[in-house]
Design a protein around this motif. Structure first.
Motif: not given
Ligand SMILES: Cc1cc2nc3c(=O)[nH]c(=O)nc-3n(C[C@H](O)[C@H](O)[C@H](O)COP(=O)(O)OP(=O)(O)OC[C@H]3O[C@@H](n4cnc5c(N)ncnc54)[C@H](O)[C@@H]3O)c2cc1C
Length: 318
Positions: A51-59, A66-75, A172-182
């Motif tokens: 669908y058009g990605a010349a490059k794809t980063f895979v984390a 889990a579909p939680l936002p903060q770890p993705r914000v870190d990435v 993948v390097e996560l901030e401490d506060f990014s893993t508080q939600a489970v």
């Protein structure tokens, strides 16, 4: 432009909304990059290429399962900082909206949301955003970089361009506060038949149904027509039907061949989600209901009498 598109996946597939945004981004930027995040998501990179990605980063990391936002914000924050992206695009969904908002806060970046178009004008990225209950469009820009944009769901069609993508694994390097939600629990909504995004026929219900149990009438008609059932925000807010079925400004945008609106007044916020349907049939007991202004076929009457008869007729002819 150095563009990164956040791709969301569900059950082993990239979701249509993300792919539509990726296709649009590929039209604006030949060298567009995408990012997939999750656990066991490496295989999805090839889909991004188509669908058009010349490059794809895979984390790919169990902590992203889990579909939680903060770890993705870190990435994403790491990719923007290390790879120099000046634009990050998202297709609207509950998760993407959270990730986009989190990234904007983290990077102190500007986020334009609910966009329905993007274009490059003299090298500047310009967004188009409905305003005043979708009655006018405003052109919006960004004062600085990175520019973040959340695109309204259903805006861009995915276009398969058949390309290959270069794949780069991201540590993948996560901030401490990014893993508080489970994630405590996930449940699947059981549904039969096509989803409202894919259905060619939609039977939609509003407050005129009178009570939640009456959705059964619409389910019968939808089954007979091989379609799906949708709802207005009024009944979703009242808990009569799930949010996944909501059509409109704060729900989904749909464009089936046939949209049968039952007991729906036709408020502008509902109209914007279904106005591009092929044929709109409205059943409403109030001859002055706004929906009759844009319905192709209007039936003035009580839906409780009309819908069962319609279902019977469809079955007899089917
Ligand atoms: C910021 C914002 C976002 C919004 N987003 C959305 C959105 O995404 N989607 C959405 O749908 N709305 C949205 N709304 C709400 C929207 O403004 C309307 O309030 C809502 O669409 C009305 O829902 P309704 O048509 O079910 O109910 P009503 O407006 O109460 O209409 C019910 C209709 O049923 C008819 N009726 C009653 N009894 C019968 C009968 N027996 N037979 C036939 N007809 C009957 C009545 O004549 C009436 O026209 C939003 C509002 C805001 C402010």
């Amino acid at each position: 432009m150095a563009t990164l598109v956040f791709l969301e996946d569900h059950e082993g597939e990239l979701v249509r909304g993300s792919l539509g945004v990726l296709s649009k981004a590929a039209q604006l930027d030949d060298d567009v990059a995408a990012v997939v995040t999750g656990a066991g998501v490496r295989e999805l990179a090839a889909q991004a290429g188509r669908y058009g990605a010349a490059k794809t980063f895979v984390a790919d990391d169990p902590r992203l399962e889990a579909p939680l936002p903060q770890p993705r914000v870190d990435v994403l924050a790491g990719l923007v900082a290390n790879k120099g992206f000046d634009t990050v695009l998202f297709g609207a969904s509950v998760l993407s909206a959270d990730v986009a908002a989190g990234l904007a806060a983290r990077l102190r970046a500007g986020l334009n949301w609910d966009l329905v178009d993007l274009e490059l004008r003299d090298g500047e990225l310009v967004g188009r955003r409905p305003a005043l209950q979708d009655s006018v469009y405003a052109e919006v820009g960004w004062k600085g970089e990175p520019r973040l944009a959340l695109i309204r769901s259903g805006t861009f069609e995915p276009v398969e361009s058949g390309g290959e993508t270069e794949v780069e694994e991201v540590g993948v390097e996560l901030e401490d506060f990014s893993t508080q939600a489970v994630m405590v629990e996930r449940a699947h909504a059981e549904s039969e038949g096509p989803s409202i995004e894919d259905a060619e026929v939609i039977v939609a219900g509003g407050r005129g149904l009178g009570e939640p149990e009456k959705f059964a009438l619409l389910e019968d008609l939808a089954n007979a027509l091989g379609g799906a059932v949708a709802a207005t925000r009024a009944v979703v807010d009242a808990g009569w039907y799930p949010y996944a079925a909501q059509v409109g400004q704060t729900g989904k945008t749909v464009s089936p061949k046939l949209y049968v609106a039952c007991g729906i007044s036709g408020a502008i916020q509902h109209k914007v989600g279904m106005q591009s349907s092929g044929t709109i049939v409205a059943i409403n007991k109030d001859p002055n209901a706004p929906i009759f202004e844009y319905a192709d076929v209007g039936v003035v009457g009580d839906l409780h009498e009309i819908v069962p008869k319609l279902t019977q007729l469809v079955r007899e002819r089917g």
